[in-house]
Design a protein around this motif. Structure first.
Motif, short mmCIF file in Angstrom:
data_model
loop_
_atom_site.label_atom_id
_atom_site.label_comp_id
_atom_site.label_asym_id
_atom_site.label_seq_id
_atom_site.Cartn_x
_atom_site.Cartn_y
_atom_site.Cartn_z
N ARG A 179 -17.91 12.40 0.12
CA ARG A 179 -16.84 11.44 -0.17
C ARG A 179 -16.69 10.47 0.99
O ARG A 179 -16.90 10.84 2.14
CB ARG A 179 -15.52 12.18 -0.38
N PRO A 180 -16.31 9.22 0.71
CA PRO A 180 -16.19 8.25 1.80
C PRO A 180 -15.10 8.62 2.80
O PRO A 180 -15.22 8.31 3.98
CB PRO A 180 -15.87 6.93 1.09
N TYR A 181 -14.02 9.25 2.34
CA TYR A 181 -12.97 9.74 3.24
C TYR A 181 -12.06 10.68 2.46
O TYR A 181 -12.15 10.79 1.23
CB TYR A 181 -12.17 8.59 3.86
N ASP A 182 -11.17 11.36 3.18
CA ASP A 182 -10.22 12.29 2.57
C ASP A 182 -9.05 11.47 2.03
O ASP A 182 -8.15 11.08 2.78
CB ASP A 182 -9.76 13.30 3.61
N ALA A 183 -9.04 11.21 0.73
CA ALA A 183 -8.04 10.33 0.13
C ALA A 183 -6.64 10.91 0.22
O ALA A 183 -5.66 10.17 0.46
CB ALA A 183 -8.41 10.06 -1.33
N GLU A 184 -6.49 12.23 0.05
CA GLU A 184 -5.16 12.84 0.13
C GLU A 184 -4.59 12.74 1.54
O GLU A 184 -3.40 12.44 1.73
CB GLU A 184 -5.23 14.29 -0.33
N LEU A 185 -5.42 13.01 2.53
CA LEU A 185 -4.96 12.88 3.91
C LEU A 185 -4.59 11.44 4.23
O LEU A 185 -3.58 11.17 4.90
CB LEU A 185 -6.05 13.37 4.86
N TRP A 186 -5.38 10.50 3.73
CA TRP A 186 -5.08 9.09 3.97
C TRP A 186 -3.74 8.70 3.35
O TRP A 186 -2.95 7.99 3.98
CB TRP A 186 -6.20 8.21 3.43
N ARG A 187 -3.48 9.15 2.13
CA ARG A 187 -2.20 8.82 1.49
C ARG A 187 -1.03 9.37 2.30
O ARG A 187 0.00 8.72 2.44
CB ARG A 187 -2.17 9.35 0.06
N ALA A 188 -1.19 10.58 2.83
CA ALA A 188 -0.12 11.17 3.62
C ALA A 188 0.07 10.42 4.94
O ALA A 188 1.20 10.12 5.35
CB ALA A 188 -0.42 12.64 3.88
N LEU A 189 -1.02 10.10 5.59
CA LEU A 189 -0.95 9.40 6.88
C LEU A 189 -0.38 8.00 6.71
O LEU A 189 0.47 7.56 7.48
CB LEU A 189 -2.34 9.34 7.50
N ALA A 190 -0.84 7.29 5.69
CA ALA A 190 -0.42 5.91 5.49
C ALA A 190 0.93 5.82 4.79
O ALA A 190 1.78 5.00 5.17
CB ALA A 190 -1.48 5.17 4.67
N ILE B 85 3.85 8.83 6.62
CA ILE B 85 4.15 8.53 8.03
C ILE B 85 4.21 7.03 8.28
O ILE B 85 4.91 6.57 9.17
CB ILE B 85 3.11 9.21 8.94
N GLY B 86 3.50 6.26 7.48
CA GLY B 86 3.49 4.80 7.67
C GLY B 86 2.59 4.34 8.78
O GLY B 86 2.73 3.22 9.30
N ALA B 87 1.59 5.17 9.14
CA ALA B 87 0.74 4.84 10.28
C ALA B 87 -0.18 3.66 10.01
O ALA B 87 -0.60 2.97 10.94
CB ALA B 87 -0.09 6.06 10.68
N ALA B 88 -0.51 3.40 8.75
CA ALA B 88 -1.44 2.31 8.45
C ALA B 88 -0.85 0.94 8.75
O ALA B 88 -1.60 -0.03 8.92
CB ALA B 88 -1.87 2.38 6.99
N GLY B 89 0.47 0.84 8.82
CA GLY B 89 1.10 -0.45 9.04
C GLY B 89 1.69 -0.65 10.41
O GLY B 89 2.51 -1.55 10.62
N LEU B 90 1.27 0.15 11.40
CA LEU B 90 1.86 0.04 12.73
C LEU B 90 1.63 -1.32 13.36
O LEU B 90 2.49 -1.84 14.09
CB LEU B 90 1.30 1.15 13.63
N LEU B 91 0.49 -1.94 13.12
CA LEU B 91 0.19 -3.23 13.73
C LEU B 91 0.72 -4.41 12.92
O LEU B 91 0.66 -5.55 13.39
CB LEU B 91 -1.33 -3.39 13.90
N VAL B 92 1.24 -4.14 11.74
CA VAL B 92 1.69 -5.21 10.83
C VAL B 92 3.18 -5.46 11.03
O VAL B 92 3.98 -4.52 11.00
CB VAL B 92 1.41 -4.84 9.37
N PRO B 93 3.60 -6.71 11.24
CA PRO B 93 5.03 -7.01 11.40
C PRO B 93 5.84 -6.59 10.17
O PRO B 93 5.32 -6.56 9.05
CB PRO B 93 5.07 -8.53 11.59
N GLU B 94 7.11 -6.29 10.39
CA GLU B 94 7.97 -5.85 9.30
C GLU B 94 8.08 -6.91 8.21
O GLU B 94 8.14 -6.59 7.02
CB GLU B 94 9.35 -5.49 9.83
N ARG B 95 8.09 -8.18 8.59
CA ARG B 95 8.23 -9.24 7.60
C ARG B 95 7.04 -9.31 6.65
O ARG B 95 7.11 -9.89 5.58
CB ARG B 95 8.41 -10.60 8.28
#
Length: 391
Positions: free
Chosen positions: A46-57, A60-70
């Protein structure tokens, strides 16, 4: 005469918020990314662990740490992202965090975020609804991107081939540097599922970070940036990726040292734990010192990127030139001090060694970063055979 104010001192310590983020990510990985799970994911293809990615992103919201709130993100920055990468490196987590939440997001942030062509994919990446990949070879270093191998026609259709793109096979969005119809550099967004897009998986050294060649044959692209802005967006993404990759390498090295200490306490020879032998104590102590220094360089790079310091390229080059070999050495020492058990497929150690070696090549080798470092710090490079006589 106007004096230039001194640069702020780098902050290498972790804040309370960063430690809280670390605790949340480490707890998630302990529950969902144990060594057996990582090994099974590596074998699955598999290209990546999709369930782990959904939980992390998502959780926890880790996928958007570099993205401004706006723009739909968390409005944090490189320091917090570095903490996440430390924990992901410690677990060799099979998720596209570096490629999607760092490289792809940073490239998009370098474009005009007021345009929906940029803002909408940023929001999707920040929420973890999709993943992205910057379509350059994994080994591309900051400031050393080769001329694009993709060309765009007047309608935005893209044709060309990019080799060894990390996490391209599982990405929903590809950010493709290309030559525009007038020959100017440009950056396009391409839906990975669109007609004319094909990924050709290749066997990587690191099974937890898949590679694929991306082939475009008249694929429809949406123009994001052109000219100097496109070049700057790609180079900033590569610089940020290389700087934060040092934190992944740090987490990996820390796991290797901790695992080595644990094992040598339990493994006995001649009625004594092997970790009590002076020669092994010295090796582990030397490695601890190396990792402590690598931690300082990684934190300095993350802090410089967060402050948008003019010294960020130097900090990143130092972090990679020093930290990448330390991660490899930590994995090698871990393997050697485990003896035969470290060579088995059942032990996760080989995943760490392969990730360390792969990371050493990713986004510029240590030698490439030392070469890049020579100019900004005023050190002359080595003189080759064509140099001055008698030099």
């Amino acid at each position: 005469m106007t004096r230039t104010p001194p640069a702020a001192e780098p902050d290498l310590l972790y804040s309370d918020d960063e430690e809280a983020l670390r605790a949340a990510v480490r707890s998630l990985l302990a529950d969902r990314c144990d060594p057996a799970t990582v090994l099974a994911s590596a074998e699955s293809g598999r290209p990546y662990d999709a369930e782990l990615w959904r939980a992390l992103a998502g959780e926890i919201g880790a996928a958007g740490l570099l993205v401004p709130e706006r723009l739909g993100g968390q409005g944090a920055g490189p320091r917090e992202t570095a903490v996440v990468l430390e924990e992901l490196g410690r677990a060799v987590a099979p998720v596209p965090y570096l490629t999607s939440a760092v490289l792809a997001v940073t490239a998009l942030l370098g474009c005009d975020t007021a345009r929906p062509e940029t803002a909408e994919p940023l929001a999707a990446l920040a929420a973890g609804r999709t993943t992205g990949a910057l379509a350059v070879p994994l080994t591309t270093a900051p400031g050393a991107a080769a001329p694009p191998t993709v060309r765009a026609d007047a309608t935005g259709a893209l044709t060309g081939r990019i080799t060894s793109v990390a996490d391209a096979a599982g990405a929903g969005l590809l950010l493709v540097p290309a030559r525009g119809p007038d020959g100017d550099p440009a950056l396009y967004a391409v839906d990975a599922a669109a007609d004319g897009v094909r990924t050709e998986p290749v066997t990587p050294l690191d099974l937890t970070r898949p590679l694929a060649h991306v082939v475009l044959d008249g694929a429809p692209g949406r123009l994001l940036a052109v000219g100097d802005r496109a070049l700057a967006a790609v180079d900033r993404a590569l610089l940020t990726g290389a700087g934060l990759l040092a934190s992944e390498q740090l987490g990996l090295a820390e796991w290797c040292l901790a695992e080595t200490v644990r094992y040598t306490r339990e493994r006995t020879q001649f009625g004594r734990p092997v970790g009590s032998f002076q020669a092994l104590k010295h090796r582990m102590a030397a490695l601890w010192l190396d990792i402590a220094s690598a931690r300082a360089t990684a934190r300095n790079a993350a802090d410089a990127l967060a402050a948008d310091s003019p010294d960020a390229p130097v900090a990143v080059a130092v972090a990679q030139a020093y930290g990448a070999p330390v991660a490899v050495r930590a994995a090698e020492e871990c393997l050697q001090l485990h003896g035969g058990i470290g060579m088995t497929w059942e032990h996760p150690l080989h995943l760490y060694l392969k990730r360390a070696k792969s990371d050493e090549l990713a986004l510029g080798t240590p030698g490439r970063h030392r070469e890049a470092l020579a100019g900004p710090v005023g050190l002359a490079g080595p003189v080759g055979s064509a140099g001055p006589a008698g030099a």
